[in-house]
Each structure stands twice: as C-alpha cells, then as structure tokens.
Design a protein around this motif. Structure first.
Motif, PDB file in Angstrom:
ATOM      1  N   MET A  54     -45.969   0.957  31.851  1.00 13.22           N
ATOM      2  CA  MET A  54     -46.154   0.168  33.064  1.00 13.22           C
ATOM      3  C   MET A  54     -47.071  -0.993  32.728  1.00 13.22           C
ATOM      4  SD  MET A  54     -46.541   2.817  36.186  1.00 13.22           S
ATOM      5  CE  MET A  54     -45.495   4.254  36.341  1.00 13.22           C
ATOM      6  N   GLN A  74     -46.309  -5.636  39.708  1.00 11.24           N
ATOM      7  CA  GLN A  74     -46.183  -4.404  38.932  1.00 11.24           C
ATOM      8  C   GLN A  74     -44.779  -4.287  38.351  1.00 11.24           C
ATOM      9  OE1 GLN A  74     -48.720  -1.945  38.480  1.00 11.24           O
ATOM     10  NE2 GLN A  74     -47.270  -1.342  36.920  1.00 11.24           N
ATOM     11  N   LYS A  91     -39.166  -4.268  38.468  1.00 12.16           N
ATOM     12  CA  LYS A  91     -40.080  -3.779  39.499  1.00 12.16           C
ATOM     13  C   LYS A  91     -39.731  -2.333  39.839  1.00 12.16           C
ATOM     14  CE  LYS A  91     -41.325  -8.179  41.415  1.00 12.16           C
ATOM     15  NZ  LYS A  91     -41.478  -9.000  42.596  1.00 12.16           N
ATOM     16  N   SER A 114     -48.538  -7.842  46.152  1.00 11.72           N
ATOM     17  CA  SER A 114     -47.688  -8.910  45.614  1.00 11.72           C
ATOM     18  C   SER A 114     -47.540 -10.075  46.600  1.00 11.72           C
ATOM     19  CB  SER A 114     -46.300  -8.366  45.244  1.00 11.72           C
ATOM     20  OG  SER A 114     -45.567  -8.029  46.410  1.00 11.72           O
ATOM     21  N   ASN A 157     -49.050  -4.538  34.645  1.00 11.97           N
ATOM     22  CA  ASN A 157     -49.409  -5.237  35.863  1.00 11.97           C
ATOM     23  C   ASN A 157     -49.884  -6.633  35.510  1.00 11.97           C
ATOM     24  OD1 ASN A 157     -51.803  -5.865  38.002  1.00 11.97           O
ATOM     25  ND2 ASN A 157     -50.128  -4.737  38.946  1.00 11.97           N
ATOM     26  N   THR A 186     -51.270   0.397  35.904  1.00  9.22           N
ATOM     27  CA  THR A 186     -50.466   1.119  36.895  1.00  9.22           C
ATOM     28  C   THR A 186     -50.909   0.885  38.336  1.00  9.22           C
ATOM     29  OG1 THR A 186     -51.809   3.134  36.803  1.00  9.22           O
ATOM     30  CG2 THR A 186     -49.975   2.962  35.234  1.00  9.22           C
ATOM     31  N   SER A 187     -51.820  -0.042  38.551  1.00  2.00           N
ATOM     32  CA  SER A 187     -52.237  -0.372  39.919  1.00  2.00           C
ATOM     33  C   SER A 187     -52.651   0.860  40.720  1.00  2.00           C
ATOM     34  CB  SER A 187     -51.121  -1.117  40.653  1.00  2.00           C
ATOM     35  OG  SER A 187     -50.758  -2.282  39.969  1.00  2.00           O
ATOM     36  N   TYR A 240     -51.865  -2.842  30.894  1.00  2.00           N
ATOM     37  CA  TYR A 240     -50.668  -2.051  30.591  1.00  2.00           C
ATOM     38  C   TYR A 240     -51.033  -0.676  30.071  1.00  2.00           C
ATOM     39  CZ  TYR A 240     -51.737  -3.831  25.930  1.00  2.00           C
ATOM     40  OH  TYR A 240     -52.384  -4.170  24.772  1.00  2.00           O
ATOM     41  N   LEU A 296     -48.201  -1.695  46.355  1.00  2.00           N
ATOM     42  CA  LEU A 296     -47.749  -2.732  45.418  1.00  2.00           C
ATOM     43  C   LEU A 296     -47.161  -3.920  46.175  1.00  2.00           C
ATOM     44  CD1 LEU A 296     -45.939  -0.655  42.636  1.00  2.00           C
ATOM     45  CD2 LEU A 296     -48.276  -1.576  42.602  1.00  2.00           C
TER      46      LEU A 296
END
Length: 173
Positions: free
Chosen positions: A79, A66, A6, A52, A81, A32-33, A99, A48
């Motif tokens: 990265m 993430q 993380k 979550s 997710n 990458t959110s 990703y 993030l």
C-alpha cells in the motif's frame, strides 16, 4: 501496465489479510492511512474518501491519495499513500509518500516499482519534487528511495519515536 489502483470494498479480504500480516502489536503500518486503527474496511474507505477531497480534510491534515499495489497474479503486495502537500510533521518526518510492503513480498523489487508508479501520479498531481523519509536503520526503504532518484537531504531525530529519520528529495522532471 500499472499495478496501482485505489482500494474498494471488493478488496476487503486482501486488505484484512494485509493488515493481519503485520501482527496485532503494531501501532501503524506505513503507507496505509491508519488502516490498523480502522474499525472496518468500509469505515477505512470512508476516511480515505474524506482525505482525498480538499473540502473535507480535517484541520491540521493534508490531502492524501491511497493506492493498493498488486502482483501479476492479483495478490495485494503493498500500500502507498501520496500526500499532495506537507504540514510541519510531514515536512520533518513523514514526507509526501509513505508505503508498506507485505512481509512475504519484501526484497523482491515491488517497493521500487510501486514507488516509481506513484511518482508518475505525483507529477500528474502537479508536484515538482517529493520528500520521502525512512528510519535511518531501514536499509530496504533507503534502497527503494535511492533507486528512484532520492537524494539524501539530511537526517533528523524524531523526538516522539527517538529514531533518526533520513529525509530524501526526488525531483520530478
């Protein structure tokens, strides 16, 4: 040995360099959110955290986890997710996992390994199968998904982007 973990504020320099590697003109970086839209790494990390926690997810969104993926010499390679469920948009175009690989690390096998490690986490999260998508012309991503057991379910036109999307399912045994 896993290279996934993380993100934390200690990763700020590498996260900013990762974002910069994609250039100023991109609207989003897969997996990458919404990093590209974040005002700072600290604000991105706060978002993030919110996504979550099932109790804090905004209406219409799904829980997302993430992760950053590092090379043997601790360089940020990619990265990824993991979304633990799907909404209508994700079911049609986005999937459970998104990703992005740093441009200088592409075509070196990192994407396949990063996805492989994320599939273990998906199974630990209770998922039995995961949906992954990619643009029809993204041969690199299609190869990564297929190398991890992805079976092409269908192709759909994303009316927003006007791109054909490949939809793959991976069974988690």
């Amino acid at each position: 040995m896993t290279h996934l973990r993380k993100p934390t504020l200690a990763d700020e320099k590498q996260i900013l360099a990762f974002r910069q590697a994609f250039g100023e003109s991109v609207e989003t970086i897969p997996g990458t959110s919404y990093l590209i839209q974040a005002q700072s790494v600290a604000s991105w990390l706060a978002e993030l955290e919110k996504f979550s926690d099932p109790k804090r997810i905004p209406a219409g969104f799904v829980r997302g986890l993430q992760f950053l993926y590092f090379s043997e010499d601790n360089q940020l390679v990619g990265m990824i997710n993991l979304r633990t469920n799907l909404n209508d948009y994700l079911d049609n175009y986005g999937g459970h996992i998104g990703y992005g690989i740093h441009p200088k690390f592409r075509r070196q096998g990192y994407g396949s390994q990063m996805l492989k490690e994320t599939l273990v986490i998906a199974k630990e999260q209770g998922l039995k199968q995961v949906l992954l998508t990619c643009d029809d012309d993204n041969q690199g991503s299609a190869k990564v998904i297929e190398a991890n057991g992805g079976k092409l379910a269908d192709k759909r036109l994303n009316k927003e982007s006007q791109k054909v999307i490949r939809r793959y399912w991976i069974e988690l045994e």
